[in-house]
Motif scaffolding. Structure first.
Motif, PDB file in Angstrom:
ATOM      1  N   ASP A  78       0.976  -1.115  -0.056  1.00  0.00           N
ATOM      2  CA  ASP A  78       0.029   0.213   0.014  1.00  0.00           C
ATOM      3  C   ASP A  78       0.943   1.469   0.073  1.00  0.00           C
ATOM      4  O   ASP A  78       0.597   2.246  -0.700  1.00  0.00           O
ATOM      5  N   ARG A  91       2.078   1.985  -3.565  1.00  0.00           N
ATOM      6  CA  ARG A  91       1.117   2.294  -4.568  1.00  0.00           C
ATOM      7  C   ARG A  91       0.633   3.842  -4.009  1.00  0.00           C
ATOM      8  O   ARG A  91       0.493   4.532  -4.760  1.00  0.00           O
ATOM      9  N   GLN A  92       0.789   4.243  -2.766  1.00  0.00           N
ATOM     10  CA  GLN A  92       0.511   5.633  -2.351  1.00  0.00           C
ATOM     11  C   GLN A  92       1.664   6.341  -3.120  1.00  0.00           C
ATOM     12  O   GLN A  92       1.303   7.491  -3.389  1.00  0.00           O
TER      13      GLN A  92
END
Length: 238
Positions: free
Chosen positions: A163, A166-167
């Motif tokens: 995550d 992806r951030q």
């Protein structure tokens, strides 16, 4: 002052840009007050975990260029890299998806080893022909960085740090970043590409001066009200 650098492990200009930026930072008077954070970016997220072919094959197919033209491009980039003390060996590059490598960089950051991880991944990929998508290689790198083996193993048994990677991608898109390396200073200034060290130096100086402006104080004597005497091109005050 905080500098965020969007970069991909599989980007040859990102390693060159890293070296040029480091040259400028080393000479920067306020370098100890600069925080550097590496951000994730992928040039080709669709790349399989392992590509059955050489870097020449991959780029020729992906870009639709003649192999001879790609080889010429390799020679030019390698010459630029050599001027920065880097030894690129494109014939030995192992083409692999860099997503897990980016997750390892985030893991390394949690252990205060982010820059060391970034440096090793770039060097091993472009100079030593290591497979940056290999579980064995990434596990070995984690061990070299002093990271607990169980923490590295979580990269393969869970989606830890996925995550966060992806951030980074999302923040890069929000900032309008479409190519790397890309340097962001205090979320105010952006520099695209492997700029010359002199350009980084100028950007650092400008950003520092704007965030730390010189404030003039009243130099008059409280007792006499007189201003401090100065000398200028036309002489000295008497």
């Amino acid at each position: 002052m905080k500098i965020e650098i969007w970069s991909d492990v599989a980007c040859p200009w990102c390693y060159i840009g890293k070296r040029r930026f480091e040259t400028a930072l080393a000479a920067f008077l306020h370098r100890d007050s600069v925080e550097v954070q590496w951000r994730s970016f992928q040039l080709d997220p669709s790349l399989p975990e392992h590509y059955d072919g050489t870097e020449l094959d991959y780029l020729s197919t992906r870009k639709g260029m003649a192999p001879a033209q790609v080889s010429g491009m390799f020679e030019q980039v390698a010459a630029v890299a050599a001027a920065e003390g880097l030894t690129y060996r494109f014939d030995d590059v192992v083409v692999a998806n860099s997503f897990t490598a980016h997750r390892l960089i985030h893991l390394a950051a949690a252990h205060g080893k982010q820059d060391a991880a970034k440096e090793r991944l770039l060097s091993d990929h472009f100079e030593h022909g290591r497979d940056i998508g290999s579980r064995d290689y990434l596990t070995s790198l984690g061990r070299d960085l002093g990271i607990d083996a169980a923490a590295v193993e979580e990269l393969f048994s869970t989606d830890r740090f996925a995550d966060e990677v992806r951030q980074d991608f999302a923040e890069g898109r929000a900032l309008g970043i479409s190519g790397v390396p890309f340097f962001v200073i205090d979320r105010k200034y952006g520099l695209s590409g492997a700029q010359p060290a002199e350009t980084f130096t100028a950007a650092l100086e400008q950003a520092w001066q704007e965030s730390h402006p010189l404030v003039m104080v009243d130099a008059g004597s409280p007792a006499t009200g007189e201003d401090g005497a100065v000398c200028g091109p036309d002489g000295c005050a008497v």
